[in-house]
Design a protein around this motif. Structure first.
Motif: not given
Length: 234
Positions: A143-157
């Protein structure tokens, strides 16, 4: 002998007639206070309407204020927003993404069945960690690591479930349907995300550099590593 006529007594017929007429006039004029009250309500209603109109106008001006400092680019911006059918928020997001994520690429990805989809902003050249801890070995959790602000869950929560163990700080999320873990919350960066590069759509990754992490001695590895804990902060 002729008796002299008595002068009309005070309060005679003429005066009684006058008082009666005055009383009748008073009765007729009685509704006036009600009319004045009604006029007062009308004036108050007009003031409320004017105030509402001013507030709406100010709101409209505030919403359009983004155009005021665009100079010669104002009409281009208006045309762009209209042609792309964008809301003000969506247009602002495009502008912010272009500025804040300058030099980064928007990657899209998800699980195998498609129930879970996401997008992330990261470099086209990915720095991937290959950990040898007990769970990462079994599930091949590169895996590669990113800040939470750069992630967006589009669907599937609602189609995600979580597994954790030991310290329970790492949140190993995966799809309930196909079982694929396309992203998770790593123990090293609980405020960020670990993204599986093999779960990204094709076309946005330019290169992948893999770094080995000695997860069997996790505390020692984290203490010796100079940058891994800060990767969700940048």
């Amino acid at each position: 002998m002729v008796k002299a006529k008595k002068p009309a007594s005070k309060g005679g017929a003429a005066e009684r007639h006058t008082r009666t007429a005055a009383a009748a006039g008073a009765i007729q004029e009685a509704p006036k206070p009600a009319v004045q009250l009604s006029s007062s309500k009308k004036v108050k209603g007009k003031k409320v309407a004017i105030k509402k109109q001013v507030e709406e106008q100010k709101k409209e001006e505030d919403e359009q204020s983004v155009f005021l400092d665009l100079g010669g680019q104002r009409q281009r911006w208006v045309n762009f927003v209209e042609q792309q059918s964008l809301s003000s928020e969506e247009a602002a997001k495009l502008l912010l993404d272009s500025y804040e994520y300058k030099g980064l690429v928007k990657h899209s990805g998800g699980c195998h069945c498609g129930a879970v989809r996401f997008e992330v902003w990261a470099s086209a050249d990915l720095h991937v960690f290959d950990c040898n801890c007990s769970i990462c070995v079994k599930k091949q959790n590169r895996h590669f690591i990113i800040p939470g602000s750069r992630f967006k869950l589009l669907k599937g929560a609602d189609n995600l479930t979580t597994y954790n163990f030991n310290t329970k700080k790492a949140q190993h999320t995966f799809c309930k349907t196909c079982g694929v873990q396309s992203f998770y919350t790593p123990r090293s960066n609980p405020d960020g995300y670990g993204i599986a590069p093999h779960c990204l759509d094709e076309g946005t990754v330019r290169s992948i550099h893999v770094e080995q992490i000695n997860g069997k001695e996790w505390e020692k590895a984290m203490k010796e590593h100079k940058t891994i804990r800060s990767m969700s902060q940048s």
